[in-house]
Design an enzyme around this catalytic site. Sequence first.
Site, PDB file in Angstrom:
ATOM      1  N   LYS A  94      -0.180  -4.238   5.381  1.00 39.03           N
ATOM      2  CA  LYS A  94       0.664  -3.055   5.521  1.00 39.03           C
ATOM      3  C   LYS A  94      -0.181  -1.779   5.585  1.00 39.03           C
ATOM      4  O   LYS A  94      -1.403  -1.828   5.486  1.00 39.03           O
ATOM      5  CB  LYS A  94       1.677  -3.010   4.377  1.00 39.03           C
ATOM      6  CG  LYS A  94       2.674  -4.181   4.396  1.00 39.03           C
ATOM      7  CD  LYS A  94       3.455  -4.277   5.702  1.00 39.03           C
ATOM      8  CE  LYS A  94       4.752  -5.042   5.596  1.00 39.03           C
ATOM      9  NZ  LYS A  94       4.620  -6.511   5.527  1.00 39.03           N
TER      10      LYS A  94
HETATM   11  C1  LIG Z   1       5.923  -7.339   5.087  1.00 41.76           C
HETATM   12  C2  LIG Z   1       7.394  -7.365   5.245  1.00 41.76           C
HETATM   13  C3  LIG Z   1       8.241  -7.820   4.214  1.00 41.76           C
HETATM   14  C4  LIG Z   1       7.766  -8.478   2.959  1.00 41.76           C
HETATM   15  O1  LIG Z   1       6.806  -7.842   2.245  1.00 41.76           O
HETATM   16  P1  LIG Z   1       5.832  -8.731   1.307  1.00 41.76           P
HETATM   17  O2  LIG Z   1       5.186  -7.708   0.452  1.00 41.76           O
HETATM   18  O3  LIG Z   1       4.893  -9.442   2.215  1.00 41.76           O
HETATM   19  O4  LIG Z   1       6.703  -9.667   0.539  1.00 41.76           O
HETATM   20  C5  LIG Z   1       9.605  -7.741   4.401  1.00 41.76           C
HETATM   21  N1  LIG Z   1      10.130  -7.256   5.533  1.00 41.76           N
HETATM   22  C6  LIG Z   1       9.357  -6.838   6.555  1.00 41.76           C
HETATM   23  C7  LIG Z   1      10.014  -6.293   7.778  1.00 41.76           C
HETATM   24  C8  LIG Z   1       7.967  -6.896   6.452  1.00 41.76           C
HETATM   25  O5  LIG Z   1       7.192  -6.512   7.484  1.00 41.76           O
END
Ligand SMILES: *Cc1c(COP(=O)(O)O)cnc(C)c1O
Length: 357
Positions: free
Chosen positions: A170
Amino acid sequence: MAALRSGWVAPAGPDLDRFEREIADRVGVPHAVAVNSGTSALHLALIGAGAGPGDVVVVPTLTFAATANAVVYTGATPVFADCDPVTGNLDPDVLSGLLAELSAEGAPVRAVLTVDLYGFCADYDRILPLCDRYGVPLIEDATEALGAAYRGRAAGSFGWAAALSFNGNKIMTTSSGGMLLTADPGLATRARNLASQARLPVAHYEHAEIGYNYRLSNLLAALGRAQLCRLDEMIERRRTIRDGYAKVFANLDGVRLLSGDDPGANCWLTGVVVDPERAGWSARDLAAHLAARNVETRPVFKPMHLQPVFAGSRAALTGAAEHLFDDGLVLPSGSVLADGQVRRVLDEITEFLDGRR
Ligand SMILES: *Cc1c(COP(=O)(O)O)cnc(C)c1O
């Protein structure tokens, strides 16, 4: 290093408290609960909304599986809705029709989930009034959108609850982690308790309901605080990379950047959408050219209604998400890319385009 030396290695400690405060202030919401993933934050928000067996939750079909999985964890059923063909975000017209249908059927709709896809906010001017009209709470999956804004208001502040992610991929990271954001003090208290095995505040380990081990460690919160100091810089870098792609694909018939040009976006990922009839080449041709030169690209998310695990799910579709999956391609967008690496990717794309003229 200070967090390590402090001995606060559990999911409790001063960095955790400060990280929650700093993120809440950054986004402009009263409460933040740090958890071990964005998925956990979504799960807790959905429990808070009362989602359970027999209920339905509206989910955009163009998203990462975690959005829909969190709904299933509660026992509720996701109903998928198609996206705007330009932004890839939940299509307000589709949502309007779907909520009217579900309401006419008397279906128990516990929440509408939006996803701020690739760091571009959904169309909240149109979505929020729809949620209000049907009395359904909005849960914002802002896991890709920290630092983005929509008409000057921060991503993560639109829903009754919102989820952030600090996964390694992210825009900023704690290696793995997430945050639940809300203005509702009741939700914040309940989520904080559920995330700590629903332990009641008495000495003898008392539990009145089933909880989860979802809290973020103090060490990772310390990482998050250091990352947060650099967030604007990392967003700026991603914008610069996007600008490079915008230039290289400018004025090509049938070719555009995915998501449009919202100046408030954090530009987490930049994608390109290619109409093969008009362009004379396809997104897959470009992906193959780049792969042969060691440049990794990714398909746009495969829509949830096409996933084997969600086969047979109800879905309100226009074909927009399938089109973006077929004709879209996500390009290298990471803020750690060095200038030389970005230049090389752009040069490879230029070479590909020259070969097609
Ligand atoms: C990354 C992501 C998640 C989940 O986040 P995590 O921290 O990996 O559990 C949920 N929704 C979207 C759209 C994402 O890109």
